[in-house]
Design a protein around this motif. Structure first.
Motif, PDB file in Angstrom:
ATOM      1  N   THR A  78       1.128  -1.436   0.030  1.00  0.00           N
ATOM      2  CA  THR A  78      -0.103  -0.011  -0.041  1.00  0.00           C
ATOM      3  C   THR A  78       0.685   1.329   0.024  1.00  0.00           C
ATOM      4  N   ILE A  79       0.436   2.322  -0.636  1.00  0.00           N
ATOM      5  CA  ILE A  79       1.137   3.701  -0.629  1.00  0.00           C
ATOM      6  C   ILE A  79       0.419   4.691  -0.064  1.00  0.00           C
ATOM      7  N   VAL A  95       5.743   3.733   1.662  1.00  0.00           N
ATOM      8  CA  VAL A  95       5.462   2.322   0.868  1.00  0.00           C
ATOM      9  C   VAL A  95       5.490   1.279   1.954  1.00  0.00           C
ATOM     10  N   VAL A  96       4.269   1.009   2.269  1.00  0.00           N
ATOM     11  CA  VAL A  96       4.256  -0.052   3.443  1.00  0.00           C
ATOM     12  C   VAL A  96       3.833  -1.491   2.835  1.00  0.00           C
ATOM     13  N   GLU A  97       4.707  -2.635   2.938  1.00  0.00           N
ATOM     14  CA  GLU A  97       4.482  -3.612   2.008  1.00  0.00           C
ATOM     15  C   GLU A  97       4.928  -5.089   2.950  1.00  0.00           C
ATOM     16  N   SER A  98       4.179  -6.129   2.493  1.00  0.00           N
ATOM     17  CA  SER A  98       4.442  -7.484   3.106  1.00  0.00           C
ATOM     18  C   SER A  98       5.878  -8.043   2.677  1.00  0.00           C
ATOM     19  N   GLY A  99       6.380  -9.042   3.348  1.00  0.00           N
ATOM     20  CA  GLY A  99       7.232  -9.727   2.830  1.00  0.00           C
ATOM     21  C   GLY A  99       6.610 -10.809   1.780  1.00  0.00           C
ATOM     22  N   PRO A 100       7.367 -11.570   1.079  1.00  0.00           N
ATOM     23  CA  PRO A 100       6.702 -12.699   0.141  1.00  0.00           C
ATOM     24  C   PRO A 100       5.701 -13.647   0.965  1.00  0.00           C
ATOM     25  N   GLN A 101       4.581 -13.647   0.567  1.00  0.00           N
ATOM     26  CA  GLN A 101       3.647 -14.571   1.065  1.00  0.00           C
ATOM     27  C   GLN A 101       3.203 -15.863   0.197  1.00  0.00           C
ATOM     28  N   SER A 122      -5.406   3.466   7.498  1.00  0.00           N
ATOM     29  CA  SER A 122      -4.152   4.569   7.545  1.00  0.00           C
ATOM     30  C   SER A 122      -2.878   3.735   7.684  1.00  0.00           C
ATOM     31  N   ARG A 123      -1.671   4.593   7.460  1.00  0.00           N
ATOM     32  CA  ARG A 123      -0.453   4.114   7.342  1.00  0.00           C
ATOM     33  C   ARG A 123      -0.135   3.268   8.611  1.00  0.00           C
ATOM     34  N   GLU A 124      -0.183   3.855   9.620  1.00  0.00           N
ATOM     35  CA  GLU A 124      -0.020   3.125  10.917  1.00  0.00           C
ATOM     36  C   GLU A 124      -0.779   1.824  11.089  1.00  0.00           C
ATOM     37  N   GLU A 125      -1.978   1.684  10.544  1.00  0.00           N
ATOM     38  CA  GLU A 125      -2.633   0.582  10.799  1.00  0.00           C
ATOM     39  C   GLU A 125      -2.198  -0.329   9.673  1.00  0.00           C
ATOM     40  N   MET A 130       1.173  -5.623   8.898  1.00  0.00           N
ATOM     41  CA  MET A 130       2.321  -6.094   8.255  1.00  0.00           C
ATOM     42  C   MET A 130       3.090  -7.093   9.379  1.00  0.00           C
ATOM     43  N   GLU A 131       2.819  -6.949  10.679  1.00  0.00           N
ATOM     44  CA  GLU A 131       3.593  -7.750  11.639  1.00  0.00           C
ATOM     45  C   GLU A 131       2.923  -9.195  11.490  1.00  0.00           C
ATOM     46  N   THR A 132       1.926  -9.425  11.302  1.00  0.00           N
ATOM     47  CA  THR A 132       1.099 -10.668  11.179  1.00  0.00           C
ATOM     48  C   THR A 132       0.411 -10.798  10.151  1.00  0.00           C
ATOM     49  N   PHE A 133       1.028 -10.592   8.862  1.00  0.00           N
ATOM     50  CA  PHE A 133       0.047 -10.340   7.624  1.00  0.00           C
ATOM     51  C   PHE A 133      -0.137 -11.542   7.249  1.00  0.00           C
ATOM     52  N   SER A 134      -1.634 -12.022   6.774  1.00  0.00           N
ATOM     53  CA  SER A 134      -1.983 -12.999   6.031  1.00  0.00           C
ATOM     54  C   SER A 134      -3.231 -12.705   4.972  1.00  0.00           C
TER      55      SER A 134
END
Length: 205
Positions: A78-79, A95-101, A122-125, A130-134
């Motif tokens: 997300t941007i 730019v907020v992004e996950s690692g490869p899933q 929001s960016r903070e959200e 991303m800490e536990t993204f799925s």
């Protein structure tokens, strides 16, 4: 320039309608499944075959999948616009992004699947997500067919999953489920003598 870009996108719209993820010709009797990816999802590979040639930010794409087991590696991005004054040369966005899933699931012929992802406000959200993204893969019926997890960099499927019709016109990969070895045995049983010789020459070169 804006007009030129619009014309270019219109010209390639049919090409981008569906990105087929297999190698070779699809047998006439086989109907592929479709995985719909929103602009925030960037599919990196499908069944070990790189999809990076099709990566375009914020472009929703449909991916054609062979019926049977599929492995989809992707990233979520997300941007967010930066607030306040931006210095010269500094990016104007966060730019907020996950690692490869990776998500693995059995695709049915002609079925349509989609990604289901929580949308941050929001960016903070987004950063907290991303800490536990799925992400979930949802079938047309609404059923969840897969939950993604962090990818370890190793594919479990043969790159591209080349379609190979069996003697009765069905896909050998659909007739046999299980390990890659079991699927390879099924393909070998339906291969011609010339194909077997060519494979052995390749394997022992």
């Amino acid at each position: 320039m804006a007009l030129l870009v619009s014309v270019a996108l219109a010209g390639c719209a049919s090409t981008l309608a569906r990105v087929d993820t297999w190698e070779g010709e699809l047998p006439v009797a086989t109907e592929p499944a479709v995985l719909k990816a929103p602009g925030a999802i960037q599919v990196l590979s499908v069944n070990g075959r790189s999809m990076t040639n099709f990566l375009m930010d914020d472009l929703a794409l449909d991916y054609g999948l062979l019926p049977g087991e599929n492995e989809v590696v992707f990233e979520y991005k997300t941007i967010w616009a930066k607030a306040g004054v931006v210095r010269s040369g500094e990016s104007k966005v966060h730019v907020v992004e996950s690692g490869p899933q990776v998500a693995r699931f059995e695709a049915g012929a002609g079925e349509v699947y989609r990604f289901d992802i929580q949308k941050p406000g929001s960016r903070e959200e987004a950063e907290t997500m991303m800490e536990t993204f799925s992400a979930d893969i949802i079938a047309g019926s609404g059923a969840v067919v897969a939950h993604s997890e962090a990818w370890n960099g190793r594919s479990q499927l043969t790159a591209g999953r080349t379609p190979v019709p069996s003697g009765n016109g069905e896909m050998a990969g659909d007739a046999v489920s299980g390990s890659s070895l079991e699927r390879l045995k099924a393909v070998w049983a339906d291969a011609s003598d010339e194909d077997k010789k060519a494979f052995l020459r390749w394997a022992f070169e």
